[in-house]
Design a protein around this motif. Structure first.
Motif, PDB file in Angstrom:
ATOM      1  N   SER A  34       0.817  -1.225   0.000  1.00  0.00           N
ATOM      2  CA  SER A  34       0.000   0.000   0.000  1.00  0.00           C
ATOM      3  C   SER A  34       0.844   1.265   0.000  1.00  0.00           C
TER       4      SER A  34
ATOM      5  N   ASN B 248      -6.028   1.257  -0.432  1.00  0.00           N
ATOM      6  CA  ASN B 248      -6.563   1.770   0.840  1.00  0.00           C
ATOM      7  C   ASN B 248      -7.111   0.645   1.710  1.00  0.00           C
ATOM      8  N   LEU B 249      -7.845  -0.273   1.114  1.00  0.00           N
ATOM      9  CA  LEU B 249      -8.370  -1.406   1.888  1.00  0.00           C
ATOM     10  C   LEU B 249      -7.242  -2.331   2.330  1.00  0.00           C
TER      11      LEU B 249
ATOM     12  N   VAL C  42      -5.625  -1.361   5.596  1.00  0.00           N
ATOM     13  CA  VAL C  42      -6.308  -1.795   6.822  1.00  0.00           C
ATOM     14  C   VAL C  42      -5.748  -3.136   7.279  1.00  0.00           C
ATOM     15  N   ARG C  43      -5.387  -3.980   6.318  1.00  0.00           N
ATOM     16  CA  ARG C  43      -4.879  -5.319   6.656  1.00  0.00           C
ATOM     17  C   ARG C  43      -3.525  -5.281   7.354  1.00  0.00           C
TER      18      ARG C  43
ATOM     19  N   PHE D  86      -2.824  -3.884  10.041  1.00  0.00           N
ATOM     20  CA  PHE D  86      -2.995  -3.922  11.486  1.00  0.00           C
ATOM     21  C   PHE D  86      -3.370  -5.292  12.032  1.00  0.00           C
TER      22      PHE D  86
END
Length: 162
Positions: A30, A140-141, A144-145, A147
């Motif tokens: 990302s 962007n999604l 999130v992964r 974390f």
């Protein structure tokens, strides 16, 4: 930290480092790969090809490594619980690594399918702007992964230090 046998300590260390490694790998996609793909100025086919290349590479090692680390954490939780030691951090660390798969299927799976179909010619080609928007949304999604395995590393370290 209570006395731990060397194999359990090594297993915990491997799980913690593996979780951190997956988190870093996901972050690199990302933070580095997606912006680089979008800034190439490539036509739609080039953008999709760049995305597909990094997607395919990640697809081969992230789920498998995450599952292996989760199994390792579950083994540690089982052994610690049997010895009357704190075990919940390892169990939660396993869960956090396993969450990568359902999150991907629920939130990113449709984007993956659409871009794979467009890049293979199985579906109507995407326009330049549509491809850029999908790749950006995917990045962007994917961020999130980061974390999920990072939480696994933190939980594993917390449990190790108990």
């Amino acid at each position: 930290m209570p006395f731990l046998s060397t194999p359990l300590t090594l297993s915990a260390t491997g799980g913690i480092l593996g979780s951190a490694w997956i988190s870093g790998s996901v972050a690199a996609l990302s933070i580095c790969a997606i912006p680089a793909i979008l800034q190439t100025g490539a036509p739609t086919e080039g953008l999709l090809r760049g995305w597909h290349l990094q997607f395919t590479r990640g697809m081969y090692y992230v789920p498998t490594t995450g599952a292996f680390i989760a199994l390792n954490y579950l083994y540690l939780a089982y052994r610690h619980r049997g010895e009357g030691l704190e075990w919940r951090g390892y169990a939660l660390g396993a869960l956090s690594n396993l969450l990568l798969a359902p999150f991907t299927l629920l939130f990113i799976g449709a984007i993956n399918s659409r871009m794979i179909a467009a890049s293979s010619g199985a579906r109507k080609p995407l326009g330049q702007e549509a491809a850029r928007q999908l790749i950006t949304k995917w990045g962007n999604l994917n961020a999130v992964r980061i974390f999920m395995p990072l939480a696994g590393a933190a939980l594993g370290l917390w449990n190790l230090l108990q």
